[in-house]
Design a protein around this motif. Structure first.
Motif, PDB file in Angstrom:
ATOM      1  N   LEU A 121       0.827  -1.210   0.000  1.00 49.43           N
ATOM      2  CA  LEU A 121       0.000   0.000   0.000  1.00 49.43           C
ATOM      3  C   LEU A 121       0.862   1.262   0.000  1.00 49.43           C
ATOM      4  N   TYR A 122       1.900   1.236   0.813  1.00 50.12           N
ATOM      5  CA  TYR A 122       2.823   2.382   0.926  1.00 50.12           C
ATOM      6  C   TYR A 122       3.513   2.678  -0.407  1.00 50.12           C
ATOM      7  N   TYR A 123       4.000   1.638  -1.079  1.00 49.29           N
ATOM      8  CA  TYR A 123       4.733   1.842  -2.335  1.00 49.29           C
ATOM      9  C   TYR A 123       3.801   2.090  -3.521  1.00 49.29           C
ATOM     10  N   VAL A 124       2.571   1.573  -3.441  1.00 51.42           N
ATOM     11  CA  VAL A 124       1.580   1.872  -4.489  1.00 51.42           C
ATOM     12  C   VAL A 124       1.186   3.350  -4.411  1.00 51.42           C
ATOM     13  N   ARG A 125       1.153   3.874  -3.173  1.00 52.15           N
ATOM     14  CA  ARG A 125       0.848   5.302  -2.971  1.00 52.15           C
ATOM     15  C   ARG A 125       2.085   6.191  -3.178  1.00 52.15           C
ATOM     16  N   LYS A 126       3.116   5.612  -3.777  1.00 48.96           N
ATOM     17  CA  LYS A 126       4.362   6.328  -4.111  1.00 48.96           C
ATOM     18  C   LYS A 126       5.051   6.936  -2.880  1.00 48.96           C
ATOM     19  N   GLY A 127       5.110   6.133  -1.813  1.00 49.63           N
ATOM     20  CA  GLY A 127       5.840   6.548  -0.617  1.00 49.63           C
ATOM     21  C   GLY A 127       5.087   7.502   0.288  1.00 49.63           C
ATOM     22  N   ARG A 128       3.764   7.305   0.391  1.00 48.88           N
ATOM     23  CA  ARG A 128       2.960   8.113   1.330  1.00 48.88           C
ATOM     24  C   ARG A 128       2.339   7.171   2.357  1.00 48.88           C
ATOM     25  N   TRP A 129       2.670   7.361   3.651  1.00 44.67           N
ATOM     26  CA  TRP A 129       2.176   6.485   4.717  1.00 44.67           C
ATOM     27  C   TRP A 129       0.966   7.103   5.396  1.00 44.67           C
ATOM     28  N   GLU A 130      -0.149   6.357   5.422  1.00 43.46           N
ATOM     29  CA  GLU A 130      -1.395   6.885   6.012  1.00 43.46           C
ATOM     30  C   GLU A 130      -1.969   5.939   7.065  1.00 43.46           C
ATOM     31  N   GLN A 131      -1.164   4.977   7.524  1.00 45.21           N
ATOM     32  CA  GLN A 131      -1.679   3.957   8.444  1.00 45.21           C
ATOM     33  C   GLN A 131      -1.351   4.210   9.918  1.00 45.21           C
ATOM     34  N   GLY A 132      -0.716   5.320  10.205  1.00 44.06           N
ATOM     35  CA  GLY A 132      -0.413   5.657  11.601  1.00 44.06           C
ATOM     36  C   GLY A 132       0.935   5.137  12.078  1.00 44.06           C
ATOM     37  N   ASP A 133       1.423   5.738  13.162  1.00 43.85           N
ATOM     38  CA  ASP A 133       2.764   5.460  13.680  1.00 43.85           C
ATOM     39  C   ASP A 133       2.911   4.026  14.202  1.00 43.85           C
ATOM     40  N   PHE A 134       1.888   3.521  14.900  1.00 40.76           N
ATOM     41  CA  PHE A 134       1.972   2.182  15.503  1.00 40.76           C
ATOM     42  C   PHE A 134       2.184   1.113  14.433  1.00 40.76           C
ATOM     43  N   LEU A 135       1.384   1.151  13.359  1.00 42.20           N
ATOM     44  CA  LEU A 135       1.501   0.142  12.300  1.00 42.20           C
ATOM     45  C   LEU A 135       2.820   0.255  11.551  1.00 42.20           C
ATOM     46  N   CYS A 136       3.350   1.472  11.457  1.00 45.42           N
ATOM     47  CA  CYS A 136       4.646   1.681  10.812  1.00 45.42           C
ATOM     48  C   CYS A 136       5.735   0.953  11.601  1.00 45.42           C
ATOM     49  N   ARG A 137       5.726   1.147  12.922  1.00 44.83           N
ATOM     50  CA  ARG A 137       6.731   0.511  13.789  1.00 44.83           C
ATOM     51  C   ARG A 137       6.589  -1.010  13.788  1.00 44.83           C
ATOM     52  N   ILE A 138       5.341  -1.481  13.929  1.00 43.81           N
ATOM     53  CA  ILE A 138       5.095  -2.922  14.068  1.00 43.81           C
ATOM     54  C   ILE A 138       5.408  -3.674  12.767  1.00 43.81           C
ATOM     55  N   SER A 139       5.180  -3.037  11.614  1.00 45.23           N
ATOM     56  CA  SER A 139       5.464  -3.686  10.317  1.00 45.23           C
ATOM     57  C   SER A 139       6.956  -3.920  10.135  1.00 45.23           C
ATOM     58  N   SER A 140       7.761  -2.919  10.483  1.00 44.69           N
ATOM     59  CA  SER A 140       9.218  -3.069  10.387  1.00 44.69           C
ATOM     60  C   SER A 140       9.696  -4.123  11.378  1.00 44.69           C
ATOM     61  N   TYR A 141       9.158  -4.057  12.573  1.00 43.22           N
ATOM     62  CA  TYR A 141       9.561  -4.964  13.658  1.00 43.22           C
ATOM     63  C   TYR A 141       9.312  -6.422  13.289  1.00 43.22           C
ATOM     64  N   PHE A 142       8.076  -6.729  12.807  1.00 48.30           N
ATOM     65  CA  PHE A 142       7.723  -8.109  12.485  1.00 48.30           C
ATOM     66  C   PHE A 142       8.577  -8.688  11.367  1.00 48.30           C
ATOM     67  N   LEU A 143       8.974  -7.850  10.417  1.00 48.56           N
ATOM     68  CA  LEU A 143       9.809  -8.327   9.307  1.00 48.56           C
ATOM     69  C   LEU A 143      11.147  -8.847   9.846  1.00 48.56           C
ATOM     70  N   TYR A 144      11.730  -8.106  10.806  1.00 48.38           N
ATOM     71  CA  TYR A 144      13.027  -8.505  11.370  1.00 48.38           C
ATOM     72  C   TYR A 144      12.900  -9.652  12.373  1.00 48.38           C
ATOM     73  N   VAL A 145      11.808  -9.669  13.141  1.00 41.08           N
ATOM     74  CA  VAL A 145      11.575 -10.785  14.070  1.00 41.08           C
ATOM     75  C   VAL A 145      11.491 -12.078  13.260  1.00 41.08           C
ATOM     76  N   ASN A 146      10.716 -12.040  12.148  1.00 43.29           N
ATOM     77  CA  ASN A 146      10.575 -13.224  11.301  1.00 43.29           C
ATOM     78  C   ASN A 146      11.904 -13.643  10.691  1.00 43.29           C
ATOM     79  N   LEU A 147      12.666 -12.668  10.226  1.00 45.41           N
ATOM     80  CA  LEU A 147      13.943 -12.950   9.566  1.00 45.41           C
ATOM     81  C   LEU A 147      14.850 -13.766  10.484  1.00 45.41           C
ATOM     82  N   TYR A 148      14.974 -13.304  11.747  1.00 42.69           N
ATOM     83  CA  TYR A 148      15.874 -13.986  12.670  1.00 42.69           C
ATOM     84  C   TYR A 148      15.254 -15.239  13.283  1.00 42.69           C
ATOM     85  N   CYS A 149      13.928 -15.258  13.443  1.00 43.35           N
ATOM     86  CA  CYS A 149      13.260 -16.486  13.894  1.00 43.35           C
ATOM     87  C   CYS A 149      13.473 -17.588  12.849  1.00 43.35           C
ATOM     88  N   SER A 150      13.299 -17.249  11.562  1.00 44.16           N
ATOM     89  CA  SER A 150      13.493 -18.223  10.475  1.00 44.16           C
ATOM     90  C   SER A 150      14.896 -18.804  10.512  1.00 44.16           C
TER      91      SER A 150
END
Length: 336
Positions: A73-102
């Motif tokens: 959604l962020y990249y389709v909107r050409k780099g405009r974030w409209e989902q709020g600060d919490f979801l921004c933080r949690i999305s980055s966090y989960f990507l790295y948690v998964n990477l190292y859990c894997s």
């Protein structure tokens, strides 16, 4: 020295590659891991240490792919974030948690397979379902704590465009660089080099043991084939997903602290960030192959699940048959 703001933007390239790749990874990762998790949960009574690791890996991958639509959604909107600060933080966090859990779950699976083949007698005492559960819990806690710095940086407003941003890499000579470099080296050593060395040592031990067996013994042991398939899939995942990302991330962070870089160098580096991050996220698509080809009885679990479903369908149709035949008799009586 050329200021990065004066260099041509790679935004179009970035938006296109990220939105296409993440969409594809989401579909393949969601379908593959949901299916695997459903099979593993349905056959929970046949639990084994390997089964415990597979379940946790599938769960970790699902958590990761669930955050990818937000990135799309962020990249389709050409780099405009409209989902709020919490979801921004949690999305980055989960990507790295998964990477190292894997990475850690794959390491645990490799150690489990190593013990089963190289020390089969000791393995029965050492490797138990409860111990596997404790190892998984430790992996979740460790990955969640070590990835927590990614919760610290959330959305921010770009002063030049007035757009709210998220998932943006650090700028050239940013004051965040020393902290990011320290985090990167910790992630590189604990999250990639150490697990990779353990995996290589396990696989060397497995191959040595398999080669020392006679051909007749090798044929009797089904675990040998599973082990070889697992070695191929795990090494491919490391070489395709994890290695390019960790190597490039280290080079990029050192590059950002350098003075006097040309625009072509900056463009090349930024494009590499995009490609290697997509490859890192694609690990969620490799894992279902691991369950299917080297999972302990995964295919037999699948066929037993299919058999159970077929039996229940037949049982239902047998229940319905007397009713329909009774109706047929009634029709004949009416006709007479």
């Amino acid at each position: 020295t050329q200021n990065s703001s004066m260099c041509p933007s790679i935004d179009d390239f970035r938006n296109q590659v990220y939105s296409t790749s993440y969409s594809l990874i989401f579909v393949l990762g969601f379908v593959g891991n949901s299916f695997a998790l459903a099979v593993l949960i349905k056959t929970l009574h046949q639990s084994s240490p390997f089964h415990v690791y597979m379940m946790n890996l599938a769960l970790s991958d699902l958590l990761c792919v669930m955050t990818l639509p937000l990135r799309v959604l962020y990249y389709v909107r050409k780099g405009r974030w409209e989902q709020g600060d919490f979801l921004c933080r949690i999305s980055s966090y989960f990507l790295y948690v998964n990477l190292y859990c894997s990475i850690y779950f794959m390491t645990a699976m490799s150690v489990t397979r190593f013990l089963a083949i190289v020390f089969p007698v000791k393995n029965l005492q050492l490797v138990t379902v409860n111990r596997a559960r404790i190892v998984c819990l430790c992996i979740w806690i460790f990955s969640s704590l070590t990835s927590s710095p990614f919760l610290m940086s959330g959305q921010h407003v770009d002063p030049s465009t007035n757009k709210t941003k998220c998932f943006e890499p650090p700028k050239h000579a940013s004051n965040r660089l020393p902290k990011l470099q320290a985090l990167n080296y910790m992630g590189l050593i604990l999250g990639f080099i150490l697990p990779f060395l353990i995996i290589i040592l396990c696989y060397a031990g497995i191959i040595r043991t398999l080669l020392s067996r006679t051909p007749a013994t090798r044929r009797q042991h089904g675990s040998a084939q599973k082990a070889i398939k697992m070695i191929v899939i795990v090494l491919l995942t490391f070489l395709v997903s994890f290695m390019p990302y960790h190597v490039q991330r280290t080079i990029h962070l050192n590059f950002l602290s350098k003075e006097g870089t040309s625009c072509s160098e900056q463009t090349f580096m930024h494009k590499l960030v995009v490609v290697t991050l997509c490859l890192a996220a694609s690990n969620s698509c490799f894992d279902p192959l691991l369950y299917f080809f080297s999972g302990e009885g995964f295919r037999s679990r699948l066929s037993s699940l299919r058999q159970t479903m077929r039996n229940s369908t037949m049982h239902r149709s047998v229940k319905l048959k007397p009713i329909s035949s009774a109706n047929g008799e009634n029709h004949q009586l009416d006709a007479n």
